[in-house]
Design an enzyme around this catalytic site. Structure first.
Site, mmCIF file in Angstrom:
data_model
loop_
_atom_site.group_PDB
_atom_site.id
_atom_site.type_symbol
_atom_site.label_atom_id
_atom_site.label_comp_id
_atom_site.label_asym_id
_atom_site.label_seq_id
_atom_site.Cartn_x
_atom_site.Cartn_y
_atom_site.Cartn_z
ATOM 1 N N CYS A 48 -5.962 9.901 4.933
ATOM 2 C CA CYS A 48 -5.280 10.673 3.900
ATOM 3 C C CYS A 48 -6.276 11.339 2.963
ATOM 4 O O CYS A 48 -7.417 10.916 2.847
ATOM 5 C CB CYS A 48 -4.416 9.759 3.027
ATOM 6 S SG CYS A 48 -2.969 9.130 3.866
ATOM 7 N N ARG B 90 -6.057 9.271 12.755
ATOM 8 C CA ARG B 90 -5.215 10.470 12.837
ATOM 9 C C ARG B 90 -4.860 10.940 11.426
ATOM 10 O O ARG B 90 -4.688 10.122 10.522
ATOM 11 C CB ARG B 90 -3.913 10.153 13.588
ATOM 12 C CG ARG B 90 -4.084 10.061 15.099
ATOM 13 C CD ARG B 90 -2.835 9.494 15.763
ATOM 14 N NE ARG B 90 -2.639 8.078 15.414
ATOM 15 C CZ ARG B 90 -1.595 7.601 14.766
ATOM 16 N NH1 ARG B 90 -0.632 8.399 14.367
ATOM 17 N NH2 ARG B 90 -1.488 6.305 14.517
ATOM 18 N N THR C 81 -3.267 1.079 10.010
ATOM 19 C CA THR C 81 -2.325 2.087 10.513
ATOM 20 C C THR C 81 -2.985 3.152 11.379
ATOM 21 O O THR C 81 -2.302 3.882 12.098
ATOM 22 C CB THR C 81 -1.634 2.830 9.341
ATOM 23 O OG1 THR C 81 -2.657 3.466 8.571
ATOM 24 C CG2 THR C 81 -0.841 1.890 8.466
ATOM 25 N N CYS D 120 -2.746 12.049 8.238
ATOM 26 C CA CYS D 120 -1.430 11.720 7.681
ATOM 27 C C CYS D 120 -0.551 12.964 7.720
ATOM 28 O O CYS D 120 -1.004 14.056 7.405
ATOM 29 C CB CYS D 120 -1.631 11.237 6.243
ATOM 30 S SG CYS D 120 -0.160 11.190 5.231
ATOM 31 N N ARG E 149 2.501 5.215 -0.118
ATOM 32 C CA ARG E 149 2.187 3.933 -0.745
ATOM 33 C C ARG E 149 0.734 3.551 -0.441
ATOM 34 O O ARG E 149 0.230 3.800 0.655
ATOM 35 C CB ARG E 149 3.133 2.859 -0.170
ATOM 36 C CG ARG E 149 3.273 1.623 -1.034
ATOM 37 C CD ARG E 149 4.532 0.851 -0.609
ATOM 38 N NE ARG E 149 4.427 0.383 0.784
ATOM 39 C CZ ARG E 149 3.834 -0.765 1.141
ATOM 40 N NH1 ARG E 149 3.305 -1.551 0.226
ATOM 41 N NH2 ARG E 149 3.788 -1.118 2.409
ATOM 42 N N CYS F 231 -2.836 11.631 -1.839
ATOM 43 C CA CYS F 231 -1.638 11.401 -1.016
ATOM 44 C C CYS F 231 -0.610 10.561 -1.777
ATOM 45 O O CYS F 231 -0.954 9.595 -2.461
ATOM 46 C CB CYS F 231 -1.997 10.697 0.286
ATOM 47 S SG CYS F 231 -0.555 10.479 1.356
ATOM 48 N N CYS G 278 0.215 14.238 3.683
ATOM 49 C CA CYS G 278 -0.745 14.961 2.833
ATOM 50 C C CYS G 278 -1.638 15.911 3.623
ATOM 51 O O CYS G 278 -2.427 16.653 3.035
ATOM 52 C CB CYS G 278 -1.596 13.979 2.029
ATOM 53 S SG CYS G 278 -2.667 12.969 3.059
HETATM 54 ZN ZN LIG Z 1 -1.388 10.912 3.339
#
Ligand SMILES: [Zn+2]
Length: 356
Positions: free
Chosen positions: A39, A68, A35, A70, A46, A43, A73
């Site tokens: 995080c 990048r 992705t 999240c 999922r 976080c 969180c």
């Molecule tokens: Zn996160």
């Protein structure tokens, strides 16, 4: 910063992610190759597959590698508790730079919090109430100035005590003696002491008019008395075997059973910083240990690890202020004013009592 490749460290990091352990927040971040997002460990999104995860020591490293943050969180921002702690630290700076004492309401307003929440949070971060912290700072200022030879009234005024009579009451309470006595080097202060033997070796218990002011441990009575003389060079030391025998018995029973109850009045004298550290030490439950680093973090001064170690070493109240519960980051024992073997012995006793 480079990606970390240590297998065991990564396994424990992954465990923290799987359990959404918020204690690991700030220790590392994890990035997901599929992705492009990274995080914080707690976080709530999922979980990705383990094989798609990379760990970084901090958000900067993850960003450099092209990930990048999240949106949920916000791993590149301070955690909410840290943000709140920042505000408390800001409040401490305001107190330190204010020439006059500030009310709870005024302080809370300066950091945009309600007085109620501010009071509670201040106590939890600093270990003292805002009022106690201000008092400790003023006492310290007063001590410094009296030591530099300022006149008593001038020093009182500069330290933020408003009127003469209020000063004499508060300063006496804060210094544990009258300001004039302090200026004269505390010569007239009487300290009574008792030396004896307990499970931990020889002990010395001393008390001033305000309360127990020293609990020392050692191998010989002579060494303990010499230590007391170093700690209170100007005081009048009086050996007193039965003057406060009841109190001494309570101290000894606490030395041998640190998980018990202790409620004798203490005469704790130290700088505002030392008092803050000692307060944090008293919050460590018997049978547990904490690192110097953690104590520094708990009092909102994560960079002050060496000063924390210094405050631990300056402790005069063995076991009651449990500096023996502070260890190195890796859990091994560091120095102890009263001997590393004795520190180990105390920790063993506490571990045993915990199992009972
Ligand atoms: Zn996160």
């Amino acid at each position: 910063m480079k990606k970390t490749n240590d297998i065991t460290a990564d396994d424990s990091r992954w465990l923290a992610v799987e359990t959404r352990d918020s204690r690991a927040d700030g220790e590392f971040v994890f990035a997901v190759k599929t992705t492009g997002i990274f995080c914080r460990p707690s976080c709530t999104a999922r979980h990705p597959l383990r094989k798609n995860v990379l760990f970084f020591a901090d958000p900067h490293g993850a960003k450099e590698a092209g990930f990048r943050p999240c949106k949920r969180c916000q791993p590149d921002k301070l955690a909410p508790e840290q943000q709140r702690a920042e505000r408390i630290i800001q409040a401490c700076r305001i107190i330190e730079s204010s020439p006059d004492p500030l009310t709870l309401e005024a302080l809370a307003a300066r950091v945009a919090m309600s007085p109620f929440h501010f009071h509670r949070l201040f106590k939890s971060v600093i270990g003292l109430t805002p009022n106690a912290w201000q008092k400790a700072l003023r006492t310290q200022k007063l001590r410094d100035q009296l030591a530099q030879g300022e006149s008593v009234t001038r020093a009182a005024y500069d330290a933020g005590y408003q009127s003469g009579s209020q000063f004499y009451h508060q300063a006496d309470a804060a210094l544990g003696m009258t300001a004039r006595q302090y200026r004269q080097g505390g010569e007239r202060v009487a300290i009574r002491f008792v030396v004896g033997a307990c499970q931990l070796g020889e002990f010395l218990v001393a008390q001033s008019e305000r309360g127990i002011c020293a609990i020392l441990l050692g191998n010989t009575a002579e060494a303990l008395i010499a230590e007391l003389e170093t700690l209170f060079p100007k005081a009048k030391l009086i050996s007193d075997d039965d003057g406060f025998a009841g109190r001494v018995a309570q101290v000894v029973s606490f030395l041998e059973r640190p998980s018990g109850h202790f409620d004798l009045p203490l005469d704790i004298q130290g700088t505002a910083f030392q008092q803050q550290v000692w307060q944090a030490l008293r919050a460590i439950p018997p049978g547990e240990t904490v690192s110097y680093q953690k104590i520094a973090e708990r009092i909102g001064k994560p960079g002050a690890v060496r000063a924390v170690a210094g405050a631990c070493a300056a402790n005069r109240l063995a076991v009651v202020i449990p500096c023996h519960r502070v260890v190195r980051n890796d859990g091994t024992l560091s120095g102890y004013r009263w001997g590393v073997e004795r520190k180990q012995q105390l920790l063993n006793i506490e571990a045993g009592q915990r199992k009972e």
